[in-house]
Design a protein around this motif. Structure first.
Motif, PDB file in Angstrom:
ATOM      1  N   ASP A   1       5.389  -4.457  24.245  1.00  0.00           N
ATOM      2  CA  ASP A   1       5.205  -5.220  23.017  1.00  0.00           C
ATOM      3  C   ASP A   1       3.878  -5.955  23.115  1.00  0.00           C
ATOM      4  OD1 ASP A   1       5.743  -6.273  20.512  1.00  0.00           O
ATOM      5  OD2 ASP A   1       7.725  -7.004  21.057  1.00  0.00           O
TER       6      ASP A   1
ATOM      7  N   VAL B   1       6.397   1.767  14.032  1.00  0.00           N
ATOM      8  CA  VAL B   1       7.193   1.438  12.852  1.00  0.00           C
ATOM      9  C   VAL B   1       6.463   1.615  11.528  1.00  0.00           C
ATOM     10  CG1 VAL B   1       8.715  -0.129  14.108  1.00  0.00           C
ATOM     11  CG2 VAL B   1       6.610  -1.001  13.091  1.00  0.00           C
ATOM     12  N   VAL B   2       5.157   1.826  11.569  1.00  0.00           N
ATOM     13  CA  VAL B   2       4.388   2.001  10.334  1.00  0.00           C
ATOM     14  C   VAL B   2       3.363   3.121  10.487  1.00  0.00           C
ATOM     15  CG1 VAL B   2       4.673  -0.360   9.465  1.00  0.00           C
ATOM     16  CG2 VAL B   2       2.753   0.176  10.946  1.00  0.00           C
TER      17      VAL B   2
ATOM     18  N   ALA C   1      -0.391  -0.748   8.945  1.00  0.00           N
ATOM     19  CA  ALA C   1      -0.347  -1.826   9.936  1.00  0.00           C
ATOM     20  C   ALA C   1      -1.372  -2.902   9.583  1.00  0.00           C
ATOM     21  CB  ALA C   1      -0.635  -1.276  11.324  1.00  0.00           C
TER      22      ALA C   1
ATOM     23  N   MET D   1       0.518  -7.482  12.477  1.00  0.00           N
ATOM     24  CA  MET D   1       1.471  -6.565  13.103  1.00  0.00           C
ATOM     25  C   MET D   1       0.932  -6.028  14.424  1.00  0.00           C
ATOM     26  SD  MET D   1       2.905  -4.521   9.803  1.00  0.00           S
ATOM     27  CE  MET D   1       4.122  -3.563  10.693  1.00  0.00           C
ATOM     28  N   CYS D   2      -0.337  -5.687  14.461  1.00  0.00           N
ATOM     29  CA  CYS D   2      -0.921  -5.144  15.694  1.00  0.00           C
ATOM     30  C   CYS D   2      -0.935  -6.184  16.815  1.00  0.00           C
ATOM     31  CB  CYS D   2      -2.335  -4.642  15.438  1.00  0.00           C
ATOM     32  SG  CYS D   2      -2.426  -3.172  14.381  1.00  0.00           S
TER      33      CYS D   2
ATOM     34  N   SER E   1       3.152  -7.671  16.918  1.00  0.00           N
ATOM     35  CA  SER E   1       4.205  -6.661  16.848  1.00  0.00           C
ATOM     36  C   SER E   1       4.838  -6.627  15.459  1.00  0.00           C
ATOM     37  CB  SER E   1       5.267  -6.851  17.932  1.00  0.00           C
ATOM     38  OG  SER E   1       6.326  -7.674  17.541  1.00  0.00           O
ATOM     39  N   ASP E   2       5.689  -5.654  15.262  1.00  0.00           N
ATOM     40  CA  ASP E   2       6.354  -5.515  13.962  1.00  0.00           C
ATOM     41  C   ASP E   2       7.301  -6.681  13.693  1.00  0.00           C
ATOM     42  OD1 ASP E   2       8.027  -4.348  16.059  1.00  0.00           O
ATOM     43  OD2 ASP E   2       9.359  -3.736  14.437  1.00  0.00           O
ATOM     44  N   LYS E   3       7.600  -7.481  14.691  1.00  0.00           N
ATOM     45  CA  LYS E   3       8.463  -8.651  14.488  1.00  0.00           C
ATOM     46  C   LYS E   3       7.839  -9.633  13.501  1.00  0.00           C
ATOM     47  CE  LYS E   3      10.531  -8.254  18.991  1.00  0.00           C
ATOM     48  NZ  LYS E   3       9.700  -7.120  19.353  1.00  0.00           N
TER      49      LYS E   3
ATOM     50  N   THR F   1       7.030  -9.086  10.598  1.00  0.00           N
ATOM     51  CA  THR F   1       7.616  -8.855   9.279  1.00  0.00           C
ATOM     52  C   THR F   1       9.095  -9.194   9.193  1.00  0.00           C
ATOM     53  OG1 THR F   1       8.170  -6.537   9.760  1.00  0.00           O
ATOM     54  CG2 THR F   1       5.972  -6.988   8.843  1.00  0.00           C
ATOM     55  N   TRP F   2       9.737  -9.472  10.316  1.00  0.00           N
ATOM     56  CA  TRP F   2      11.185  -9.656  10.315  1.00  0.00           C
ATOM     57  C   TRP F   2      11.675 -10.803   9.454  1.00  0.00           C
ATOM     58  CZ3 TRP F   2      13.347  -8.603  15.903  1.00  0.00           C
ATOM     59  CH2 TRP F   2      13.092  -7.280  16.230  1.00  0.00           C
TER      60      TRP F   2
END
Length: 180
Positions: A84, A157-158, A163, A167-168, A171-173, A175-176
């Motif tokens: 991550d 995830v994208v 991205a 996000m980079c 991490s994709d978290k 957007t959570w």
């Protein structure tokens, strides 16, 4: 010192292979086995490994915040050797609304993802103080840069062109909390 778009993109491209549509380089999607052979992915794995080694500092910080707020640590998977780009956690402001905060493992950056409710400001200030005292020299990425799409990077995830810098680097978290 002000964070620049160029600085952030340099960090992103150090850890994520660029996809280019020409004959000089072939784009390798993250779900392809050869992706793990790229130099960029090796750097990302090394950063996650450093994150495991430095996890006690993160844990001490979120324990302090957890003593004051309902906190959810979203970084335990780093201890299980998952790759991550950041430590992440969320603080519940109401039963339905949370803000998230992230400390990048890729560079001296952090971010606080606000849901847009009145209760967020004092909590966000306190989180920023905690991060800056725990990680001296770390700076927040401003939304006008963090929300910018990196057009030639894909993540698990994208797809390429979806991205963002946030996000980079977080991490994709990142957007959570949008989905809460």
């Amino acid at each position: 010192m002000k964070i620049t778009r160029s600085e952030l993109l340099d960090v992103v491209y150090r850890f994520y292979p660029r996809g280019v549509h020409n004959t000089d380089r072939i784009y390798v999607p993250p779900n392809e086995p050869v992706y793990k052979d790229t130099e960029e992915h090796r750097r990302l794995v090394e950063a996650a490994s450093r994150g495991r080694a430095e996890y006690p500092r993160w844990k001490a910080m979120i324990d302090r915040l957890g003593d004051r707020y309902g906190l959810q640590n979203e970084s335990l998977h780093i201890l299980a050797k998952w790759v991550d780009s950041a430590y992440s956690a969320r603080i519940w402001l109401t039963e339905e609304t949370a803000l998230s905060f992230h400390v990048s493992l890729l560079g001296p950056y952090y971010g606080i993802h606000l849901p847009g409710i009145p209760e967020e400001e004092p909590v966000a200030r306190e989180i920023a103080r905690e991060i800056e005292s725990t990680y001296p020299g770390y700076r927040p990425i401003p939304p006008e840069l963090g929300n910018e799409v990196v057009p030639d990077v894909a993540m698990n995830v994208v797809l390429m062109g979806e991205a963002t810098i946030y996000m980079c680097l977080f991490s994709d978290k990142w957007t959570w909390v949008d989905a809460v």
